[in-house]
Design a protein around this motif. Structure first.
Motif, PDB file in Angstrom:
ATOM      1  N   HIS A   1       0.857  -1.185   0.000  1.00 39.00           N
ATOM      2  CA  HIS A   1       0.000   0.000   0.000  1.00 39.00           C
ATOM      3  C   HIS A   1       0.895   1.237   0.000  1.00 39.00           C
ATOM      4  O   HIS A   1       1.434   1.631   1.023  1.00 39.00           O
ATOM      5  CB  HIS A   1      -0.906  -0.016   1.233  1.00 39.00           C
TER       6      HIS A   1
ATOM      7  N   ASN B   1      -2.626   6.943  -0.970  1.00 35.38           N
ATOM      8  CA  ASN B   1      -3.606   7.573  -0.078  1.00 35.38           C
ATOM      9  C   ASN B   1      -3.049   8.188   1.203  1.00 35.38           C
ATOM     10  O   ASN B   1      -3.713   8.196   2.246  1.00 35.38           O
ATOM     11  CB  ASN B   1      -4.729   6.566   0.255  1.00 35.38           C
TER      12      ASN B   1
ATOM     13  N   TYR C   1      -6.053  12.609  -0.511  1.00 32.00           N
ATOM     14  CA  TYR C   1      -6.427  11.961   0.748  1.00 32.00           C
ATOM     15  C   TYR C   1      -5.302  12.048   1.781  1.00 32.00           C
ATOM     16  O   TYR C   1      -4.123  11.897   1.448  1.00 32.00           O
ATOM     17  CB  TYR C   1      -6.721  10.494   0.446  1.00 32.00           C
TER      18      TYR C   1
HETATM   19  C1  PHB Z   1     -10.175   4.694   4.654  1.00 30.88           C
HETATM   20  O1  PHB Z   1     -10.474   3.916   5.515  1.00 30.88           O
HETATM   21  O2  PHB Z   1     -10.757   5.761   4.534  1.00 30.88           O
HETATM   22  C2  PHB Z   1      -9.115   4.351   3.703  1.00 30.88           C
HETATM   23  C3  PHB Z   1      -8.203   3.378   4.044  1.00 30.88           C
HETATM   24  C4  PHB Z   1      -7.221   3.027   3.151  1.00 30.88           C
HETATM   25  C5  PHB Z   1      -7.156   3.671   1.945  1.00 30.88           C
HETATM   26  C6  PHB Z   1      -8.053   4.653   1.616  1.00 30.88           C
HETATM   27  C7  PHB Z   1      -9.046   4.992   2.501  1.00 30.88           C
HETATM   28  O3  PHB Z   1      -6.199   3.389   1.086  1.00 30.88           O
END
Ligand code: PHB
Length: 385
Positions: free
Chosen positions: A182, A185, A241
Motif C-alpha cells: 500500500h 492515499n 487523501y
Molecule cells: C479509509 O479507511 O478511509 C481508507 C483506508 C485506506 C485507503 C483509503 C481509505 O487506502
C-alpha cells in the motif's frame, strides 16, 4: 450470450498467475475484524462471496503489518500467528472458488492516532518520516474531532522496512498468491515520497531518489520473499487523501521516477488510482490533490509490469481502455461492495443497481454485536442468474 465486455472478461497472465478476467477488486477498508485485528467468519464469508462472484483478482483490505501504526481497531493484521491461521482459511476458500488473492500490506504512519486502541496497546508512538502533522484528521471511532498528531520521526526507517518484510513472509505462510504494497492515499510509503511530509536530511529524504528509497527498498525485500511477479504496488499520484500532494512538476517527477524504478523490478502489477472527488476531501475550504491525468502521465513509465487502474471506472470505460491497450485490468472498489457477484453481472449484462448503505461501510466497531456486523457487508445479495 456474448458479452459486450469481451476484453474485460479475457484472462490475464501475470508471471505464474492466471487471472480468469480483468475485473479486479480493490482493497476496501470495511473494519469488521472484530474483536481485534484477526480475520473472522464474516470476513471469510465476504471474500468467498466475491470469489464466487467471479473476481479475477481480489486484493484484501489494508492489512496491518504491526500493532503500532493503525487507525482502526477492526482492520485485520498479518503480524501474528493467529492472524496467519485466520487468513489461511480465507485464502483456501477463495482458491476453492477459483480466485486469486493478494494481501495488501499497510502501515498508516502519521495517519494513526495515539488514542487508537491498538496503537495504545503497542506502547509505541505514532511514527512517520518527519515530525510534521497532517492537516485535518478524521478518526471514525474516536469521539469529537481530535485531528492528526505531530508524529515522531522514525530514526531508522529500516526497522519499518523489516516489518513489511516479515508481513510478506507471514502472508506467504497464509497462502496468499502475492502481496500488494500500500503506497497510496497518504499512508506511510506515500508520506516518504511526498516532500510536504518528508523533510529528512538522511538517505531517505531530500532528493527524489532519497524519498523514493523507502518504498523501493520495501519492494526489493518483498521480491526477495515472493519473486517479482507476485509483488505489486498501489499508488495514488494525484494525492488528496490524508493531506498529500506536491506542486505539479515535482509531483510528476517524483512519481515518474518511483514508478519507473518499481517497474524495473518486473513487478506483477502497478495499480494506479486516478483523481476522484471522493479521495480528495475538502478542509479549510481547499482541496489538496495535485490534479493531473494519472494514466496518461505514468503509462509510459510502465513497461514490464501489468498496469491496473482504479477510480470511478465503469465496466464500459474499463473495457475500452483494455481494448486501447491503455491498461491491463480494471480495479473496482465500491461496485464490489454492493455487488458481491460484480464480475458475473458484467459477464451477463445484469444491471449494477444496488444502492450502497453508506452508514454501514466501515462497520461499527467492536461494540456492535457480531451478527449485526453482517449488515451492509455480507448481506448484499447476488443477482439471481
Ligand atoms: C479509509 O479507511 O478511509 C481508507 C483506508 C485506506 C485507503 C483509503 C481509505 O487506502
Amino acid at each position: 450470450m456474448a458479452s459486450k465486455f469481451t476484453k474485460l472478461l479475457e484472462p490475464l497472465t501475470i508471471g505464474p498467475l492466471t487471472l480468469r478476467n480483468r475485473v479486479a477488486m480493490a482493497a476496501l477498508t470495511r473494519s469488521r475484524s472484530v474483536p481485534t485485528n484477526v480475520p473472522n467468519d464474516i470476513n471469510l464469508e465476504y471474500y468467498v462471496q466475491r470469489a464466487r462472484g467471479g473476481a479475477g483478482l481480489i486484493t484484501t483490505e489494508g492489512t496491518l503489518i504491526c500493532q503500532q501504526g493503525t487507525e482502526w481497531q477492526n482492520a485485520p493484521g498479518i503480524w501474528n500467528q493467529d492472524q496467519v491461521s485466520a487468513w489461511k482459511r480465507i485464502t483456501d476458500a477463495v482458491h476453492a472458488e477459483g480466485g486469486v488473492i493478494f494481501n495488501q500490506i499497510w502501515h498508516l504512519g502519521r495517519a494513526s492516532h495515539p488514542d487508537a486502541p491498538e496503537q495504545k496497546a503497542s506502547g509505541m508512538p505514532v511514527y512517520a518520516p518527519s515530525d510534521i502533522a497532517a492537516r485535518g484528521g478524521k478518526f471514525r471511532f474516536l469521539p469529537g474531532h481530535p485531528g492528526y498528531v505531530t508524529p515522531v520521526a522514525i530514526e531508522d526507517p529500516r526497522i519499518l522496512i523489516d516489518l513489511y518484510k516479515q508481513a510478506a513472509i507471514n502472508a506467504k505462510e497464509a497462502g496468499f498468491d502475492g502481496v500488494e504494497l500500500h503506497g497510496a492515499n497518504g499512508y506511510l510509503v506515500h508520506q516518504f515520497l511526498d516532500s510536504t511530509s518528508n523533510k529528512r536530511t538522511d538517505a531517505y529524504g531530500g532528493s527524489i531518489e532519497n524519498r523514493a528509497r523507502f518504498g523501493l527498498e520495501i519492494l526489493k525485500e518483498l521480491v526477495s520473499i515472493w519473486g517479482s511477479k507476485r509483488v505489486a504496488v498501489r499508488l495514488s499520484p494525484a494525492g488528496g487523501y490524508n493531506d498529500m500532494g506536491m506542486p505539479l512538476q515535482e509531483n510528476i517527477d517524483t512519481f515518474r521516477y518511483f514508478i519507473s524504478q518499481a517497474d524495473l523490478l518486473d513487478l506483477g502489477y502497478i495499480s494506479l488510482i486516478r483523481h476522484i472527488p471522493a479521495m480528495d476531501p475538502e478542509f479549510d475550504g481547499n482541496h489538496r490533490a495535485t490534479k493531473h491525468d494519472v494514466l496518461k502521465t505514468y503509462r509510459p513509465c510502465i513497461k514490464k509490469s501489468a498496469l491496473l487502474l482504479n477510480g470511478d471506472l465503469t465496466p464500459e470505460e474499463a473495457n475500452q481502455l483494455i481494448v486501447a491497450k491503455e491498461i491491463d485490468a480494471a480495479v473496482f472498489g465500491t461496485l464490489w461492495i454492493g455487488h458481491p457477484d460484480l464480475a458475473k453481472r458484467i459477464e451477463q449484462d445484469i444491471p449494477l443497481d444496488t444502492k450502497l448503505d453508506l452508514k454501514t461501510l466501515y462497520g461499527g466497531g467492536a461494540q456492535i454485536p457480531y451478527e449485526q456486523q453482517k449488515k451492509g457487508y455480507t448481506d448484499y445479495p447476488a443477482a439471481r442468474l
